[in-house]
Design a protein around this motif. Structure first.
Motif, short mmCIF file in Angstrom:
data_model
loop_
_atom_site.label_atom_id
_atom_site.label_comp_id
_atom_site.label_asym_id
_atom_site.label_seq_id
_atom_site.Cartn_x
_atom_site.Cartn_y
_atom_site.Cartn_z
N VAL A 8 0.81 -1.30 -0.19
CA VAL A 8 0.06 0.00 0.00
C VAL A 8 0.85 1.30 -0.14
CG1 VAL A 8 -1.70 -1.21 1.12
CG2 VAL A 8 -0.14 0.22 2.58
N SER A 9 0.40 2.47 -0.17
CA SER A 9 1.07 3.56 -0.52
C SER A 9 1.35 4.14 0.83
CB SER A 9 0.26 4.69 -1.15
OG SER A 9 -0.65 5.09 -0.41
N ILE A 10 2.50 5.04 0.82
CA ILE A 10 2.86 5.95 2.05
C ILE A 10 1.69 6.57 2.46
CG2 ILE A 10 4.15 7.58 3.29
CD1 ILE A 10 5.49 4.74 2.24
N ASP A 11 0.91 6.88 1.72
CA ASP A 11 -0.28 8.01 2.31
C ASP A 11 -1.46 6.89 3.11
OD1 ASP A 11 0.66 10.38 1.57
OD2 ASP A 11 -0.58 10.57 -0.28
N GLU A 12 -1.63 5.86 2.43
CA GLU A 12 -2.50 4.95 3.06
C GLU A 12 -1.87 4.32 4.37
OE1 GLU A 12 -4.56 2.20 0.00
OE2 GLU A 12 -2.52 2.54 -0.68
N LEU A 13 -0.71 4.06 4.32
CA LEU A 13 0.03 3.61 5.78
C LEU A 13 -0.29 4.87 6.74
CD1 LEU A 13 3.43 1.93 4.39
CD2 LEU A 13 1.38 0.77 5.10
N LYS A 14 0.02 5.88 6.37
CA LYS A 14 -0.07 7.05 7.46
C LYS A 14 -1.62 6.99 7.92
CE LYS A 14 3.52 10.14 5.44
NZ LYS A 14 3.67 11.23 4.65
N ALA A 15 -2.64 6.87 7.15
CA ALA A 15 -3.83 7.03 7.54
C ALA A 15 -4.26 5.78 8.51
CB ALA A 15 -4.80 6.60 6.09
N ILE A 16 -3.68 4.61 8.23
CA ILE A 16 -3.78 3.40 8.96
C ILE A 16 -3.02 3.82 10.45
CG2 ILE A 16 -3.19 1.05 9.40
CD1 ILE A 16 -3.23 0.80 6.18
N ALA A 17 -2.06 4.30 10.29
CA ALA A 17 -1.23 4.81 11.52
C ALA A 17 -2.10 5.52 12.48
CB ALA A 17 0.11 5.68 11.30
N LYS A 18 -3.02 6.56 11.98
CA LYS A 18 -3.59 7.56 12.90
C LYS A 18 -4.96 6.57 13.35
CE LYS A 18 -3.44 12.02 10.74
NZ LYS A 18 -4.35 13.09 10.05
N ARG A 19 -5.36 5.61 12.65
CA ARG A 19 -6.38 4.87 13.32
C ARG A 19 -5.80 3.98 14.36
NH1 ARG A 19 -7.91 3.92 7.75
NH2 ARG A 19 -7.35 1.60 8.00
N VAL A 20 -4.72 3.32 14.19
CA VAL A 20 -4.04 2.71 15.44
C VAL A 20 -3.73 3.41 16.67
CG1 VAL A 20 -1.82 1.51 15.92
CG2 VAL A 20 -3.15 0.87 13.71
N ARG A 21 -3.44 4.71 16.35
CA ARG A 21 -3.01 5.58 17.46
C ARG A 21 -4.30 6.02 18.10
NH1 ARG A 21 1.56 7.51 14.59
NH2 ARG A 21 3.29 7.22 15.93
N ALA A 22 -5.44 6.26 17.45
CA ALA A 22 -6.59 6.54 18.02
C ALA A 22 -7.03 5.23 18.91
CB ALA A 22 -7.70 6.79 16.91
N HIS A 23 -6.99 4.02 18.51
CA HIS A 23 -7.39 2.89 19.05
C HIS A 23 -6.34 2.67 20.51
CE1 HIS A 23 -9.74 1.26 16.19
NE2 HIS A 23 -8.81 0.94 15.30
N ILE A 24 -5.26 2.99 20.46
CA ILE A 24 -4.38 2.71 21.37
C ILE A 24 -4.93 3.91 22.59
CG2 ILE A 24 -1.89 3.56 22.54
CD1 ILE A 24 -0.90 2.64 19.68
N VAL A 25 -4.82 4.96 22.26
CA VAL A 25 -5.56 6.01 23.54
C VAL A 25 -6.87 5.70 24.00
CG1 VAL A 25 -3.75 7.80 22.96
CG2 VAL A 25 -6.07 7.77 21.94
N GLU A 26 -7.65 5.16 23.13
CA GLU A 26 -9.08 4.78 23.40
C GLU A 26 -9.00 3.44 24.34
OE1 GLU A 26 -11.94 6.36 20.01
OE2 GLU A 26 -10.94 4.76 19.70
N MET A 27 -8.14 2.38 24.04
CA MET A 27 -7.88 1.28 24.69
C MET A 27 -7.59 1.67 26.12
SD MET A 27 -6.57 -0.97 21.57
CE MET A 27 -6.07 -2.57 22.73
N VAL A 28 -6.53 2.21 26.11
CA VAL A 28 -5.82 2.58 27.50
C VAL A 28 -6.96 3.34 28.36
CG1 VAL A 28 -4.07 3.47 28.61
CG2 VAL A 28 -3.50 2.10 26.68
N TYR A 29 -7.66 4.36 27.81
CA TYR A 29 -8.41 5.31 28.64
C TYR A 29 -9.69 4.30 29.20
CZ TYR A 29 -12.46 8.07 29.90
OH TYR A 29 -13.37 8.67 30.37
N GLU A 30 -10.24 3.39 28.32
CA GLU A 30 -11.26 2.54 28.59
C GLU A 30 -10.85 1.30 29.82
OE1 GLU A 30 -14.40 2.90 27.99
OE2 GLU A 30 -14.37 4.36 26.66
N ALA A 31 -9.93 1.13 29.77
CA ALA A 31 -9.25 0.07 30.82
C ALA A 31 -8.83 0.87 31.93
CB ALA A 31 -8.18 -0.68 30.07
N GLN A 32 -8.23 2.14 31.85
CA GLN A 32 -7.62 2.81 32.82
C GLN A 32 -6.52 2.10 33.39
OE1 GLN A 32 -8.30 6.13 34.41
NE2 GLN A 32 -8.63 6.13 32.33
N SER A 33 -5.72 1.50 32.34
CA SER A 33 -4.47 0.92 32.46
C SER A 33 -3.80 0.35 31.39
CB SER A 33 -4.55 -0.29 33.32
OG SER A 33 -5.43 -1.34 32.83
N GLY A 34 -2.69 0.34 31.27
CA GLY A 34 -2.03 -0.11 30.10
C GLY A 34 -0.81 0.89 29.71
#
Length: 280
Positions: A8-34
């Motif tokens: 996939v293109s670099i722009d597509e990879l960057k878009a995926i990376a944004k989604r991954v980062r959002a998942h990370i902070v949401e997961m840790v917030y919801e668990a209040q640990s991590g």
């Protein structure tokens, strides 16, 4: 041998990376640990690897010819689970259960809990040795898969890492094991070089490895470094990615306090806005 989809293109990879980062902070917030800091610093490495270099089939995660990704820094499961879900190993809906009772998304990865997990991790320093076992077994079975191992730079304080670093060239496993170092400069107790000064490029080179360095948040540079690591060489290869702990969230960046700390609701909203806009 399974293969990834067409690169996939670099722009597509960057878009995926944004989604991954959002998942990370949401997961840790919801668990209040991590562990958000070291998860956020690993994102570009993981996204470029899983979409453009790792020979896998999410629909057949047990394929014996698949490449293996081994998360040696086993506390970075928010990053790991987010990448696996986005790559199609399981539904992103499962991410909401991170670290909750009865959820397969445990604080450290378990091979029995989820598809795509190659090592039950947690205790640091073991991943490179674990990869040696896979690589030797693959050679005996006549299979050509690679083992990609992600290490943290604080983890390099562990002596077992360097025993494995010696063994890989000795046993001629350089084309079967590729190491990745998330060089973010912070570990659990503070800044890594204040706790134990290390020089990963020089240390790996001293054990006979080819060292490839890159800006770990420049997606094109990361993708190129992984491609270089795939090229045959008489030496084993290590990619040392210079990264920022907590990358993408201003109050987490270079902040040892967010090695293993959850954001507040207000901080979560700030983090998601910054990730969406790419401000940090």
């Amino acid at each position: 041998m399974p293969t990834s989809l067409a690169p996939v293109s670099i722009d597509e990879l960057k878009a995926i990376a944004k989604r991954v980062r959002a998942h990370i902070v949401e997961m840790v917030y919801e668990a209040q640990s991590g562990h958000p800091g070291g998860s956020l610093s690993s994102v570009e490495l993981g996204v470029a690897l899983y979409w453009n270099h790792l020979r896998i089939d999410p629909a057949n995660p047990e394929d014996p010819g698949r490449d293996r990704f081994i998360l040696s820094k086993g506390h970075a499961t928010p990053f790991y689970y987010a990448v696996l879900a986005e790559r199609g190993f399981f539904s992103t809906e499962l991410l909401k259960g991170f670290r909750k009772l009865g959820s397969p998304l445990q604080g450290h990865p378990s091979m029995q809990a989820l598809p795509g997990i190659e090592m039950s991790g947690g205790s640091l320093g073991q991943g490179l040795s674990f990869a040696i076992g896979h690589a030797l077994a693959g050679r005996l079975a006549g299979r050509e898969f690679r083992c990609w191992v992600l290490l943290g730079d604080g983890e390099l304080n562990e002596g077992q890492v360097w025993e494995a670093a010696m063994a890989i060239p000795h046993f001629g496993l350089g084309d079967r094991v590729i190491a990745l170092v998330d060089r973010n400069g912070i570990q659990n107790d503070g800044f890594a070089d204040r706790i134990m000064r290390t020089n990963p490029p020089a240390m790996f080179a001293g054990f006979g490895w080819k060292v490839i360095e890159c800006d770990g948040h420049d997606m094109a540079a990361v993708d190129a470094a992984l491609a270089e690591a795939e090229r045959p060489d008489e030496r084993p290869r290590v990619v040392v990615a210079h990264t920022v702990k907590g990358k993408g969230v201003s109050f987490m960046e270079n902040n040892p306090g967010f090695h293993g700390k959850a954001p507040t609701r207000e901080q979560l909203e700030q983090a998601l806005a910054q990730i969406a806009e790419g401000l940090a």
